[in-house]
Scaffold this motif. Structure first.
Motif, PDB file in Angstrom:
ATOM      1  N   ASN A 217       0.857  -1.166   0.000  1.00  0.00           N
ATOM      2  CA  ASN A 217       0.000   0.000   0.000  1.00  0.00           C
ATOM      3  C   ASN A 217       0.900   1.225   0.000  1.00  0.00           C
ATOM      4  O   ASN A 217       1.764   1.350   0.850  1.00  0.00           O
ATOM      5  CB  ASN A 217      -0.888  -0.025   1.247  1.00  0.00           C
ATOM      6  N   THR A 218       0.670   2.131  -0.918  1.00  0.00           N
ATOM      7  CA  THR A 218       1.507   3.326  -0.994  1.00  0.00           C
ATOM      8  C   THR A 218       0.860   4.522  -0.314  1.00  0.00           C
ATOM      9  O   THR A 218       1.372   5.626  -0.407  1.00  0.00           O
ATOM     10  CB  THR A 218       1.817   3.668  -2.468  1.00  0.00           C
ATOM     11  N   THR A 219      -0.257   4.326   0.383  1.00  0.00           N
ATOM     12  CA  THR A 219      -0.921   5.446   1.033  1.00  0.00           C
ATOM     13  C   THR A 219      -0.383   5.707   2.436  1.00  0.00           C
ATOM     14  O   THR A 219      -0.793   6.639   3.086  1.00  0.00           O
ATOM     15  CB  THR A 219      -2.445   5.243   1.103  1.00  0.00           C
ATOM     16  N   TYR A 220       0.517   4.888   2.916  1.00  0.00           N
ATOM     17  CA  TYR A 220       1.154   5.119   4.201  1.00  0.00           C
ATOM     18  C   TYR A 220       2.625   4.768   4.095  1.00  0.00           C
ATOM     19  O   TYR A 220       3.042   4.050   3.202  1.00  0.00           O
ATOM     20  CB  TYR A 220       0.503   4.320   5.331  1.00  0.00           C
ATOM     21  N   GLU A 221       3.390   5.303   5.004  1.00  0.00           N
ATOM     22  CA  GLU A 221       4.827   5.045   5.023  1.00  0.00           C
ATOM     23  C   GLU A 221       5.211   4.533   6.401  1.00  0.00           C
ATOM     24  O   GLU A 221       4.826   5.115   7.409  1.00  0.00           O
ATOM     25  CB  GLU A 221       5.582   6.335   4.703  1.00  0.00           C
TER      26      GLU A 221
ATOM     27  N   ASP B 200      -2.481  -3.308   5.683  1.00  0.00           N
ATOM     28  CA  ASP B 200      -3.428  -2.703   4.739  1.00  0.00           C
ATOM     29  C   ASP B 200      -4.860  -2.817   5.258  1.00  0.00           C
ATOM     30  O   ASP B 200      -5.617  -1.846   5.263  1.00  0.00           O
ATOM     31  CB  ASP B 200      -3.348  -3.382   3.369  1.00  0.00           C
TER      32      ASP B 200
ATOM     33  N   ASP C 163      -7.297   0.129   6.625  1.00  0.00           N
ATOM     34  CA  ASP C 163      -8.488   0.349   5.808  1.00  0.00           C
ATOM     35  C   ASP C 163      -9.780   0.133   6.594  1.00  0.00           C
ATOM     36  O   ASP C 163     -10.743   0.870   6.432  1.00  0.00           O
ATOM     37  CB  ASP C 163      -8.459  -0.577   4.585  1.00  0.00           C
TER      38      ASP C 163
END
Length: 95
Positions: A5-9, A29, A33
């Motif tokens: 998932n690229t929405t968090y680091e 993820d 979500d």
């Protein structure tokens, strides 16, 4: 196919703890979500899956597992607009 998932680091600390505690990317993820968020001191938030959500996810995973292990796996046909036109099961042709 990688499940990232690229929405968090993840911080370096978060990456190490995830590895030590066997929290995979797919688990993180789903947690981020579908989890419930509770704000904490210091501007952080605790996110966890409540009992009802875990039960719903188990039911969904059982359905997914059945579909993926079926001799006739599912497929979808998608149009230019990204809308799903049809779905079905891919049956092996008999010779």
């Amino acid at each position: 196919m990688s499940m990232t998932n690229t929405t968090y680091e993840l911080t370096e600390h978060g990456r190490k703890r995830a590895a030590q505690r066997a929290i995979s990317g797919i688990v993180l993820d789903v947690l981020l979500d579908r989890g419930e968020m509770a704000e904490q001191k210091g501007g952080t938030a605790l996110i966890e899956l409540d009992r009802r959500e875990r039960k719903a996810l188990v039911k969904s995973l059982k359905q997914l597992l059945r579909a993926l292990t079926n001799d006739a796996p599912p497929y979808a046909v998608v149009g230019d607009s990204g809308r799903v036109i049809t779905v079905g099961h891919k049956y092996k042709q008999q010779h």
